[in-house]
Design an enzyme around this catalytic site. Structure first.
Site, PDB file in Angstrom:
ATOM      1  CB  SER A 240       2.832  21.104  -2.584  1.00 18.60           C
ATOM      2  OG  SER A 240       4.185  21.352  -2.313  1.00 18.60           O
ATOM      3  CG  ASP A 325       6.161  14.296   0.036  1.00  6.95           C
ATOM      4  OD1 ASP A 325       7.241  14.860  -0.230  1.00  6.95           O
ATOM      5  OD2 ASP A 325       5.061  14.877   0.011  1.00  6.95           O
ATOM      6  CG  HIS A 357       5.584  16.600  -3.123  1.00  6.09           C
ATOM      7  ND1 HIS A 357       5.252  16.826  -1.807  1.00  6.09           N
ATOM      8  CD2 HIS A 357       5.431  17.803  -3.752  1.00  6.09           C
ATOM      9  CE1 HIS A 357       4.929  18.097  -1.637  1.00  6.09           C
ATOM     10  NE2 HIS A 357       5.026  18.711  -2.805  1.00  6.09           N
TER      11      HIS A 357
END
Length: 390
Positions: A240, A325, A357
């Site tokens: 991320s 995602d 994600h």
């Protein structure tokens, strides 16, 4: 970036911020049985203690702390409470926090299994930063550590970006597992993380690619001076915002890293700004849209997009992403992979068509871990790789 505790008088509607004079962000809360105050959990200098706050005087006391994170609150009628706690070397167990602060573990779900596993040593190191501050950095040494030998190392880049590097336990990004594979793990509480005051926490907003990246490099430069760190074989990994960090470092690390791994990272902030489902967050953390030429914060953010530095990429990189995602689309990883290959940089990409994600499905998680460590071993353990090739 600061969660506060408010109490509202239901009759008058008046609200009082009990944490107005407390410089940290609050996680879980629960009323004390006598209704005169609350228990709460908050990140605080690299760990996550249990606190109490008096609703009238606003006095805050530490109820339970240690080299661990507390993760739940269930107050009992006598003023004690049941909680969970974990650390980098142990998953959750229930515990009883007595009124005198004594903590007793009440479950042993993992005790038998953990007794069969050699865990790493976790050190707290204070690293000087480029702007004259001290940064708490966790350093994990492999089990059966031999300080007379050289060991490869990994820089762990946290996501969030405002997510603590406390004594967390994860079944995905598990620092103890990384150390168990023979790596020294460097996990800095860089700028933008909670637990060190609101200024430290909020500094990252509008400064992607700024001081927090210098913090990462400070931690690496500090730890690699140890005689048992193989400075020629250090990797950087993250997901991320940690993936953003890896992509950014790929073009700005001055040959500190021998390989990189980015999961679900932002590669091109301009396209990310128009793709993400989290629009309010992009506006706050990036400062606004990239087309607003009169906005200096936004212009600085987009000027620091990792894709702006691809011309400097020279380090082998593994990229993983989930196609479900919607926070950071898989196209971000695909762009980064193509950029690396077009540059002639060794690169692999692993796409999970049924993950978002996070890689959550058990078989996918096993595959992810296998690919993760295969890539690290290939570039950071030259002796092992020579044996494979022979």
């Amino acid at each position: 970036d600061k969660n506060r505790i408010f109490v509202m008088n239901l009759a008058s509607g008046q609200k009082t911020d009990l944490t107005a004079n407390w410089d940290y962000t609050v996680n879980d809360i629960a009323w004390h049985p006598d209704s005169k105050g609350l228990f709460f959990i908050a990140h605080h200098h690299g760990v996550t203690p249990v606190f109490s706050i008096n609703a009238e005087t606003q006095q805050i006391d530490t109820i339970a702390t240690g080299l661990c994170d507390y993760a739940a609150l269930a107050p009992l009628p006598d003023g004690s409470l049941v909680s969970m706690r974990h650390s980098m070397t142990a998953p959750n167990e229930l515990c009883l926090v007595a009124t005198d602060g004594t903590v007793t573990q009440t479950t042993n779900v993992n005790t038998e299994l953990l007794a069969k596993i050699k865990m790493p040593t976790v050190e707290k190191v204070m690293v000087p930063t480029t702007d004259g501050k001290q940064m708490l950095t966790w350093v994990l040494l492999p089990p059966d550590f031999d300080q007379t030998k050289k060991h490869p190392a990994i820089l762990y880049c946290q996501g969030g970006p405002q997510q603590a590097v406390s004594q967390f336990w994860s079944f995905r990004w598990n620092l103890a597992l990384m150390a168990a594979k023979g790596y020294i793990v460097i996990a800095p509480n860089r700028r933008g993380l909670p637990g060190f005051g609101t200024e430290w926490n909020a500094q990252i907003s509008g400064d992607y690619g700024g001081q927090n990246m210098r913090d990462y490099l400070s931690a690496v430069d500090f730890v690699k001076q140890r005689p048992y760190v193989d400075a020629a074989h250090i990797g950087a990994v993250g997901a991320s915002y940690g993936g953003f960090s890896v992509y950014w470092l790929a073009g700005n690390h001055d040959n500190r890293f021998a390989c990189l791994i980015a999961h679900a990272g932002i590669f091109n902030t301009e396209s990310q700004y128009l793709e993400t489902e989290e629009m309010w967050f992009a506006n706050w953390d990036l400062g606004g849209p990239f087309w607003d030429k009169s906005n200096p914060v936004a212009q600085r953010s987009f000027a620091n997009s990792p894709h702006k530095f691809v011309d400097r990429w020279n380090t082998p990189i593994l990229i993983t992403h989930g196609e479900y995602d919607f926070r950071i689309l898989a196209s971000q990883g695909m762009m980064a992979f193509n950029a690396a290959r077009l540059r002639g940089v060794p690169a692999e990409m692993l796409v999970f068509p049924d993950e978002n994600h996070w890689i959550l499905k058990p078989q996918n998680a096993i595959l992810w871990q296998r690919v993760f460590f295969r890539w690290l071993d290939r570039w950071l353990k030259p002796e092992a790789q020579q044996q494979v090739n022979s």
